[in-house]
Motif scaffolding. Structure first.
Motif, mmCIF file in Angstrom:
data_model
loop_
_atom_site.group_PDB
_atom_site.id
_atom_site.type_symbol
_atom_site.label_atom_id
_atom_site.label_comp_id
_atom_site.label_asym_id
_atom_site.label_seq_id
_atom_site.Cartn_x
_atom_site.Cartn_y
_atom_site.Cartn_z
ATOM 1 N N SER A 71 0.882 -1.174 0.000
ATOM 2 C CA SER A 71 0.000 0.000 0.000
ATOM 3 C C SER A 71 0.915 1.217 0.000
ATOM 4 N N PRO A 72 0.385 2.426 -0.103
ATOM 5 C CA PRO A 72 1.259 3.612 -0.094
ATOM 6 C C PRO A 72 2.116 3.749 1.164
ATOM 7 N N VAL A 73 1.681 3.159 2.292
ATOM 8 C CA VAL A 73 2.445 3.328 3.537
ATOM 9 C C VAL A 73 2.881 2.005 4.152
ATOM 10 N N ASN A 74 2.394 0.882 3.636
ATOM 11 C CA ASN A 74 2.731 -0.421 4.207
ATOM 12 C C ASN A 74 3.671 -1.195 3.283
ATOM 13 N N ILE A 75 4.634 -1.883 3.901
ATOM 14 C CA ILE A 75 5.666 -2.597 3.158
ATOM 15 C C ILE A 75 5.761 -4.024 3.683
ATOM 16 N N PHE A 76 5.799 -4.982 2.771
ATOM 17 C CA PHE A 76 6.132 -6.355 3.124
ATOM 18 C C PHE A 76 7.631 -6.515 2.951
ATOM 19 N N ALA A 77 8.330 -6.872 4.044
ATOM 20 C CA ALA A 77 9.792 -6.849 4.026
ATOM 21 C C ALA A 77 10.374 -8.137 4.600
ATOM 22 N N PRO A 78 10.345 -9.249 3.853
ATOM 23 C CA PRO A 78 10.912 -10.505 4.354
ATOM 24 C C PRO A 78 12.428 -10.413 4.530
ATOM 25 N N GLU A 79 12.914 -11.096 5.571
ATOM 26 C CA GLU A 79 14.344 -11.088 5.896
ATOM 27 C C GLU A 79 14.812 -12.523 6.115
ATOM 28 N N LEU A 80 16.004 -12.831 5.655
ATOM 29 C CA LEU A 80 16.605 -14.152 5.853
ATOM 30 C C LEU A 80 17.976 -13.964 6.481
ATOM 31 N N TYR A 81 18.192 -14.605 7.652
ATOM 32 C CA TYR A 81 19.427 -14.413 8.414
ATOM 33 C C TYR A 81 20.133 -15.734 8.695
ATOM 34 N N TYR A 82 21.439 -15.618 8.846
ATOM 35 C CA TYR A 82 22.250 -16.688 9.429
ATOM 36 C C TYR A 82 22.626 -16.214 10.825
ATOM 37 N N ILE A 83 22.233 -16.991 11.845
ATOM 38 C CA ILE A 83 22.336 -16.560 13.237
ATOM 39 C C ILE A 83 23.428 -17.349 13.956
ATOM 40 N N PHE A 84 24.207 -16.633 14.765
ATOM 41 C CA PHE A 84 25.205 -17.253 15.625
ATOM 42 C C PHE A 84 24.787 -17.084 17.094
ATOM 43 N N ASN A 85 24.812 -18.183 17.839
ATOM 44 C CA ASN A 85 24.655 -18.119 19.294
ATOM 45 C C ASN A 85 23.271 -17.679 19.749
ATOM 46 N N ARG A 86 22.259 -18.455 19.459
ATOM 47 C CA ARG A 86 20.919 -18.173 19.965
ATOM 48 C C ARG A 86 20.634 -19.178 21.075
ATOM 49 N N GLY A 87 20.456 -18.699 22.321
ATOM 50 C CA GLY A 87 20.240 -19.618 23.429
ATOM 51 C C GLY A 87 20.175 -18.927 24.775
ATOM 52 N N VAL A 88 20.670 -19.606 25.813
ATOM 53 C CA VAL A 88 20.599 -19.088 27.182
ATOM 54 C C VAL A 88 21.964 -19.185 27.846
ATOM 55 N N HIS A 89 22.144 -18.394 28.892
ATOM 56 C CA HIS A 89 23.410 -18.319 29.604
ATOM 57 C C HIS A 89 23.118 -18.099 31.088
ATOM 58 N N LEU A 90 23.749 -18.896 31.935
ATOM 59 C CA LEU A 90 23.654 -18.723 33.377
ATOM 60 C C LEU A 90 25.065 -18.607 33.934
ATOM 61 N N SER A 91 25.284 -17.671 34.844
ATOM 62 C CA SER A 91 26.603 -17.513 35.450
ATOM 63 C C SER A 91 26.457 -16.946 36.853
ATOM 64 N N ASN A 92 27.557 -17.005 37.632
ATOM 65 C CA ASN A 92 27.532 -16.433 38.973
ATOM 66 C C ASN A 92 28.827 -15.683 39.245
ATOM 67 N N SER A 93 28.951 -15.154 40.444
ATOM 68 C CA SER A 93 30.102 -14.321 40.803
ATOM 69 C C SER A 93 31.379 -15.125 40.971
ATOM 70 N N ARG A 94 31.304 -16.433 40.973
ATOM 71 C CA ARG A 94 32.501 -17.290 41.132
ATOM 72 C C ARG A 94 33.040 -17.747 39.774
ATOM 73 N N ASP A 95 32.631 -17.075 38.697
ATOM 74 C CA ASP A 95 33.056 -17.418 37.337
ATOM 75 C C ASP A 95 32.587 -18.806 36.911
ATOM 76 N N GLU A 96 31.528 -19.298 37.522
ATOM 77 C CA GLU A 96 30.915 -20.534 37.069
ATOM 78 C C GLU A 96 29.808 -20.185 36.076
ATOM 79 N N PHE A 97 29.632 -21.013 35.066
ATOM 80 C CA PHE A 97 28.626 -20.687 34.068
ATOM 81 C C PHE A 97 28.117 -21.950 33.378
ATOM 82 N N ILE A 98 26.956 -21.802 32.748
ATOM 83 C CA ILE A 98 26.380 -22.799 31.854
ATOM 84 C C ILE A 98 25.825 -22.049 30.653
ATOM 85 N N LYS A 99 26.225 -22.446 29.453
ATOM 86 C CA LYS A 99 25.696 -21.885 28.220
ATOM 87 C C LYS A 99 25.049 -23.005 27.421
ATOM 88 N N ILE A 100 23.820 -22.776 26.999
ATOM 89 C CA ILE A 100 23.097 -23.742 26.180
ATOM 90 C C ILE A 100 22.618 -22.993 24.946
#
Length: 219
Positions: A71-100
């Motif tokens: 339309s004059p103001v609306n745009i369909f804008a498909p995007e295709l990406y290659y993604i690095f590192n999508r997930g979760v991260h847990l860590s604490n003050s003792r430098d312990e961590f878990i990354k998934i």
């Protein structure tokens, strides 16, 4: 009759090819943070024994996009990406961590954007919303607990996931041949994006939510 059909096919092909030339297209990158969401994520925090254990994971993506006016103001804008590192991260003050995380993913975004031009039409505010389709490959779990490091790679049981994308941004130099786009967006999950077996053999599924800053060039 055969000549008429050939002429019709030629005209349709010509129209399709010319419409492709009318497309705007470009290249974008985004970076931001990824974290957990949902009941399973809250259970992981409870199991850790400390809500301060929650953290975020840096994520990065690069890809291409196209834009088609619907339309004059609306745009369909498909995007295709290659993604690095999508997930979760847990860590604490003792430098312990878990990354998934899924180190490598493919992401398709199908948004509708609405533009609000200003400054003589050379700039525009853009609001967008749409669907995210994410395909994540194998899951990698890395950890350091009690000075012991470990790395486990396993199959993602739910590689295909769906989500909602909402965002806003600016487009600069719209009246020139090459314009520039910057945006901020949030991605909210509909389905689990990471499913795997925990160390004790129990199944575990996680949703992820992302906050991203992006920029690109439109040709």
């Amino acid at each position: 009759m055969a000549a008429d059909k050939k002429a019709l096919i030629f005209i349709l092909l010509s129209l399709n090819i010319s419409s492709l030339w009318a497309l705007d297209y470009g290249f974008k990158v985004n970076m931001g943070i990824s974290s957990g969401a949902g009941q399973e994520w809250n259970q992981m925090l409870d199991d850790s024994g400390n809500r301060d254990f929650a953290d975020v994971l840096g994520t990065f993506g690069m890809g291409v996009f196209a834009e088609m006016n619907v339309s004059p103001v609306n745009i369909f804008a498909p995007e295709l990406y290659y993604i690095f590192n999508r997930g979760v991260h847990l860590s604490n003050s003792r430098d312990e961590f878990i990354k998934i995380s899924s180190i490598h993913s493919l992401e398709l975004i199908l948004p509708i954007a609405r533009e609000f031009p200003f400054s003589g039409g050379d700039k525009a505010i853009r609001l967008m919303g749409g669907f995210q389709i994410l395909y994540s490959f194998n899951i990698v779990e890395t950890s350091r607990i009690n000075d012991m490091e470990d790395r486990i790679e396993q199959k993602n049981e739910t590689p295909l996931s769906l989500g909602l994308v909402l965002g806003t941004g600016l487009e600069f130099k719209r009246m020139e041949k090459r314009s520039y786009i910057g945006d901020f967006r949030i991605k909210l999950p509909f389905t689990d994006s990471l499913s795997y077996s925990a160390a004790d053999g129990s199944p575990r599924s996680l949703k992820t939510v992302e906050l991203l800053l992006g920029g690109g060039i439109k040709f």
